[in-house]
Design a protein around this motif. Sequence first.
Motif, PDB file in Angstrom:
ATOM      1  N   SER A  40      12.291 121.715  24.814  1.00 49.26           N
ATOM      2  CA  SER A  40      13.004 122.751  25.568  1.00 49.26           C
ATOM      3  C   SER A  40      12.811 122.564  27.062  1.00 49.26           C
ATOM      4  CB  SER A  40      12.515 124.146  25.156  1.00 49.26           C
ATOM      5  OG  SER A  40      12.775 124.388  23.801  1.00 49.26           O
ATOM      6  N   ILE A  41      11.597 122.247  27.475  1.00 54.28           N
ATOM      7  CA  ILE A  41      11.317 122.033  28.903  1.00 54.28           C
ATOM      8  C   ILE A  41      12.064 120.803  29.406  1.00 54.28           C
ATOM      9  CG2 ILE A  41       9.492 121.402  30.538  1.00 54.28           C
ATOM     10  CD1 ILE A  41       7.610 123.232  28.853  1.00 54.28           C
ATOM     11  N   ILE A  42      12.045 119.733  28.642  1.00 53.70           N
ATOM     12  CA  ILE A  42      12.735 118.504  29.047  1.00 53.70           C
ATOM     13  C   ILE A  42      14.236 118.740  29.176  1.00 53.70           C
ATOM     14  CG2 ILE A  42      13.387 116.182  28.263  1.00 53.70           C
ATOM     15  CD1 ILE A  42      10.482 115.985  27.123  1.00 53.70           C
ATOM     16  N   PHE A  43      14.840 119.388  28.190  1.00 52.75           N
ATOM     17  CA  PHE A  43      16.276 119.647  28.253  1.00 52.75           C
ATOM     18  C   PHE A  43      16.622 120.611  29.385  1.00 52.75           C
ATOM     19  CE2 PHE A  43      16.444 117.991  23.846  1.00 52.75           C
ATOM     20  CZ  PHE A  43      17.448 117.052  24.048  1.00 52.75           C
ATOM     21  N   ALA A  44      15.780 121.616  29.632  1.00 53.96           N
ATOM     22  CA  ALA A  44      16.030 122.541  30.741  1.00 53.96           C
ATOM     23  C   ALA A  44      16.015 121.781  32.067  1.00 53.96           C
ATOM     24  CB  ALA A  44      14.990 123.656  30.744  1.00 53.96           C
ATOM     25  N   ALA A  45      15.052 120.889  32.237  1.00 51.69           N
ATOM     26  CA  ALA A  45      14.981 120.095  33.469  1.00 51.69           C
ATOM     27  C   ALA A  45      16.194 119.172  33.585  1.00 51.69           C
ATOM     28  CB  ALA A  45      13.688 119.279  33.491  1.00 51.69           C
ATOM     29  N   LEU A  46      16.578 118.542  32.498  1.00 54.06           N
ATOM     30  CA  LEU A  46      17.741 117.660  32.499  1.00 54.06           C
ATOM     31  C   LEU A  46      19.007 118.421  32.889  1.00 54.06           C
ATOM     32  CD1 LEU A  46      19.042 114.891  31.815  1.00 54.06           C
ATOM     33  CD2 LEU A  46      19.294 115.759  29.478  1.00 54.06           C
TER      34      LEU A  46
END
Length: 64
Positions: A40-46
């Motif tokens: 979730s954190i990775i996709f939010a940053a992306l």
Amino acid sequence: MAEKEKKVGFVRSVFNEMKLVTWPSKKQLRKDTLVVIESSIIFAALFAVMDFGISKGIGLLIKK
């Protein structure tokens, strides 16, 4: 009376099915939870980076 029997039968079948469920161990649950949080954190940053880039690109197109 038939309606009550249907409800009781449904609840019994739910309990019987729940006995057949294979529940994850605490270790596996913790590991899977961390994977979901990290993803979730990775996709939010992306998406934030993509949004910023698209906004800047559209801004440059509008100025010209």
